[in-house]
Enzyme design. Structure first.
Site, PDB file in Angstrom:
ATOM      1  N   LYS A 120      16.243  30.922  42.799  1.00  0.00           N
ATOM      2  CA  LYS A 120      15.607  31.892  43.708  1.00  0.00           C
ATOM      3  C   LYS A 120      15.387  31.359  45.128  1.00  0.00           C
ATOM      4  O   LYS A 120      15.479  32.120  46.087  1.00  0.00           O
ATOM      5  CB  LYS A 120      14.258  32.345  43.135  1.00  0.00           C
ATOM      6  N   ALA A 136       1.351  27.322  39.716  1.00  0.00           N
ATOM      7  CA  ALA A 136       1.787  27.195  41.115  1.00  0.00           C
ATOM      8  C   ALA A 136       3.310  27.074  41.197  1.00  0.00           C
ATOM      9  O   ALA A 136       3.842  26.454  42.107  1.00  0.00           O
ATOM     10  CB  ALA A 136       1.115  25.984  41.756  1.00  0.00           C
ATOM     11  N   GLY A 176       2.796  41.213  30.795  1.00  0.00           N
ATOM     12  CA  GLY A 176       3.982  40.693  31.484  1.00  0.00           C
ATOM     13  C   GLY A 176       5.210  41.562  31.275  1.00  0.00           C
ATOM     14  O   GLY A 176       6.123  41.562  32.112  1.00  0.00           O
ATOM     15  N   ASP A 196       9.493  40.627  42.729  1.00  0.00           N
ATOM     16  CA  ASP A 196       8.480  40.134  41.778  1.00  0.00           C
ATOM     17  C   ASP A 196       7.082  40.602  42.173  1.00  0.00           C
ATOM     18  O   ASP A 196       6.303  41.052  41.319  1.00  0.00           O
ATOM     19  CB  ASP A 196       8.496  38.597  41.713  1.00  0.00           C
TER      20      ASP A 196
HETATM   21  P1  NAP Z   1       7.827  27.451  36.894  1.00  0.00           P
HETATM   22  O1  NAP Z   1       8.171  27.564  38.329  1.00  0.00           O
HETATM   23  O2  NAP Z   1       8.520  26.429  36.046  1.00  0.00           O
HETATM   24  O3  NAP Z   1       6.229  27.165  36.793  1.00  0.00           O
HETATM   25  C1  NAP Z   1       5.627  26.892  35.556  1.00  0.00           C
HETATM   26  C2  NAP Z   1       4.110  26.804  35.754  1.00  0.00           C
HETATM   27  O4  NAP Z   1       3.508  26.629  34.461  1.00  0.00           O
HETATM   28  C3  NAP Z   1       3.682  25.632  36.617  1.00  0.00           C
HETATM   29  O5  NAP Z   1       2.542  26.009  37.366  1.00  0.00           O
HETATM   30  C4  NAP Z   1       3.315  24.572  35.566  1.00  0.00           C
HETATM   31  O6  NAP Z   1       2.374  23.626  36.012  1.00  0.00           O
HETATM   32  C5  NAP Z   1       2.683  25.457  34.511  1.00  0.00           C
HETATM   33  N1  NAP Z   1       2.659  24.815  33.196  1.00  0.00           N
HETATM   34  C6  NAP Z   1       3.723  24.543  32.394  1.00  0.00           C
HETATM   35  N2  NAP Z   1       3.294  23.924  31.256  1.00  0.00           N
HETATM   36  C7  NAP Z   1       1.951  23.803  31.359  1.00  0.00           C
HETATM   37  C8  NAP Z   1       0.959  23.250  30.526  1.00  0.00           C
HETATM   38  N3  NAP Z   1       1.261  22.689  29.342  1.00  0.00           N
HETATM   39  N4  NAP Z   1      -0.334  23.304  30.928  1.00  0.00           N
HETATM   40  C9  NAP Z   1      -0.667  23.861  32.108  1.00  0.00           C
HETATM   41  N5  NAP Z   1       0.242  24.397  32.970  1.00  0.00           N
HETATM   42  C10 NAP Z   1       1.539  24.362  32.588  1.00  0.00           C
HETATM   43  O7  NAP Z   1       8.026  28.833  36.140  1.00  0.00           O
HETATM   44  P2  NAP Z   1       7.857  30.320  36.743  1.00  0.00           P
HETATM   45  O8  NAP Z   1       9.153  30.816  37.221  1.00  0.00           O
HETATM   46  O9  NAP Z   1       6.712  30.333  37.672  1.00  0.00           O
HETATM   47  O10 NAP Z   1       7.515  31.143  35.395  1.00  0.00           O
HETATM   48  C11 NAP Z   1       6.270  30.961  34.739  1.00  0.00           C
HETATM   49  C12 NAP Z   1       6.123  31.982  33.624  1.00  0.00           C
HETATM   50  O11 NAP Z   1       6.135  33.305  34.189  1.00  0.00           O
HETATM   51  C13 NAP Z   1       7.258  31.962  32.598  1.00  0.00           C
HETATM   52  O12 NAP Z   1       6.703  32.230  31.326  1.00  0.00           O
HETATM   53  C14 NAP Z   1       8.164  33.120  33.043  1.00  0.00           C
HETATM   54  O13 NAP Z   1       8.903  33.670  31.967  1.00  0.00           O
HETATM   55  C15 NAP Z   1       7.106  34.100  33.524  1.00  0.00           C
HETATM   56  N6  NAP Z   1       7.598  35.096  34.507  1.00  0.00           N
HETATM   57  C16 NAP Z   1       7.493  36.396  34.174  1.00  0.00           C
HETATM   58  C17 NAP Z   1       7.877  37.367  35.078  1.00  0.00           C
HETATM   59  C18 NAP Z   1       7.748  38.792  34.669  1.00  0.00           C
HETATM   60  O14 NAP Z   1       8.441  39.636  35.259  1.00  0.00           O
HETATM   61  N7  NAP Z   1       6.890  39.122  33.705  1.00  0.00           N
HETATM   62  C19 NAP Z   1       8.386  37.023  36.332  1.00  0.00           C
HETATM   63  C20 NAP Z   1       8.478  35.666  36.649  1.00  0.00           C
HETATM   64  C21 NAP Z   1       8.078  34.703  35.725  1.00  0.00           C
HETATM   65  P3  NAP Z   1       2.866  22.237  36.714  1.00  0.00           P
HETATM   66  O15 NAP Z   1       3.127  22.600  38.150  1.00  0.00           O
HETATM   67  O16 NAP Z   1       1.713  21.326  36.551  1.00  0.00           O
HETATM   68  O17 NAP Z   1       4.089  21.788  35.995  1.00  0.00           O
END
Ligand code: NAP
Length: 292
Positions: free
Chosen positions: A68, A131, A251, A105
């Site tokens: 992205k 974040a 979601g 988004d």
């Molecule tokens: P990303 O950029 O990889 O970010 C993941 C986030 O989760 C980071 O803040 C990470 O913290 C945190 N995290 C991961 N494991 C953790 C743990 N064990 N304890 C605490 N925090 C943890 O992923 P993303 O693109 O933002 O996506 C995140 C989620 O949103 C996914 O489940 C994705 O499928 C969902 N999503 C849904 C939509 C929708 O349309 N519904 C759209 C976008 C994303 P750190 O920075 O400390 O690693």
């Protein structure tokens, strides 16, 4: 019938991506001759894939993890949201050859929030957990909406601080704090909207799926709790929020509404979101195999 107009999503990996189900259902229901496929594209070949899709007559593309941010540099134009978020999740191939990058988004999340609760972040105290990429879009959208205050809390403290600074720079009128996950009781106190954008609660790992991003008794009563995680649709966070007396925003709705915003840009026609939501829920049930 002529060949369908191609649409697609570029991600890496791509095997889990559900958006073909949503867009192909919309095309079927509306009787429109589009076909949408998922393509696994290694980051080294992102530019070739985008140019190739344009050369092959694609009307548009969805862009997902991890492309992205990188894809934004290939665009001739960026929408305001894509510029402010520094990330593109939708490309429109214009007839004049221009590549226009959008980010749906934030607007997808906001529309579903408004439709589900009748509420808007304007003037509200908001908390974003996480974040990463999803947090960036939601935090910018909440700031654009004129929230009274926004806190961003993340396991990795520095990333929360960086995102808070990024949002304040993108939306200069906003007030944003960043920090860790240690004092969530005081941070959540008085919050009116809490959005989980961490992957906690997500299917695929039993421990992760059973975990909430915030303790249940830290969730204020009468708050709106929104989850980015859509598999399962009812996450532990949303179940805890319901028990705490909060409204919940799933979601799955966010996923469908960000897709609907892209669909409208490509086709000029509204996506039948109710029917698409039904087909998404059926697909998720199949994937969960009765575990939800
Ligand atoms: P990303 O950029 O990889 O970010 C993941 C986030 O989760 C980071 O803040 C990470 O913290 C945190 N995290 C991961 N494991 C953790 C743990 N064990 N304890 C605490 N925090 C943890 O992923 P993303 O693109 O933002 O996506 C995140 C989620 O949103 C996914 O489940 C994705 O499928 C969902 N999503 C849904 C939509 C929708 O349309 N519904 C759209 C976008 C994303 P750190 O920075 O400390 O690693």
């Amino acid at each position: 019938m002529t060949n369908p107009i191609p649409l697609g999503v570029l991600g890496y990996p791509a095997g889990h991506i559900l958006s073909p189900v949503l867009h192909n259902k919309a095309a079927e229901v509306l009787g429109l001759n589009y076909h949408y496929l998922a393509y696994e594209v290694h980051p080294d070949f992102l530019e070739e894939a985008v140019r190739g899709a344009q050369a092959m007559g694609f009307r548009g593309l969805t862009i997902t993890i991890p492309h992205k941010v990188a894809v934004a540099k290939l665009m001739d134009e960026l929408s305001e949201d894509a510029r402010l978020m520094g990330a593109v999740n939708t490309i429109v191939f214009e007839e004049d050859g221009n590549l226009v990058g959008h980010n749906t988004d934030g607007i997808g999340w906001l529309r579903f929030l408004e439709e589900t609760t009748g509420e808007h972040p304007r003037g509200k105290k908001c908390l974003v957990l996480g974040a990463g990429g999803a947090a960036r879009a939601i935090a910018v959208k909440i700031a654009q909406c004129g929230a009274a205050h926004l806190d961003i809390r993340n396991r990795t403290y520095d990333k929360a601080l960086e995102l808070a600074q990024f949002v304040e720079k993108s939306v200069p009128s906003s007030k944003v704090n960043g920090g860790g996950l240690d004092d969530l009781y005081s941070v959540a106190d008085g919050c009116e909207i809490i959005v989980n954008t961490t992957s906690l609660g997500m299917w695929g790992d039993a421990e992760r799926m059973a975990t909430t991003p915030i303790p249940e008794n830290a969730i204020p009563e009468d708050c709106i709790c929104s989850d980015a995680v859509y598999i399962p649709p009812d996450t532990e966070f949303l179940k805890a929020a319901r028990r705490a007396g909060s409204q919940i925003v799933r979601g799955t709705g966010w996923l469908v509404y960000q897709a609907a915003a892209a669909w409208k840009m490509w086709t000029g026609v509204d996506m039948p979101t109710d029917i698409v939501m039904e087909v998404l829920n059926q697909s998720l049930e199949l994937r969960l195999g009765g575990e939800s």
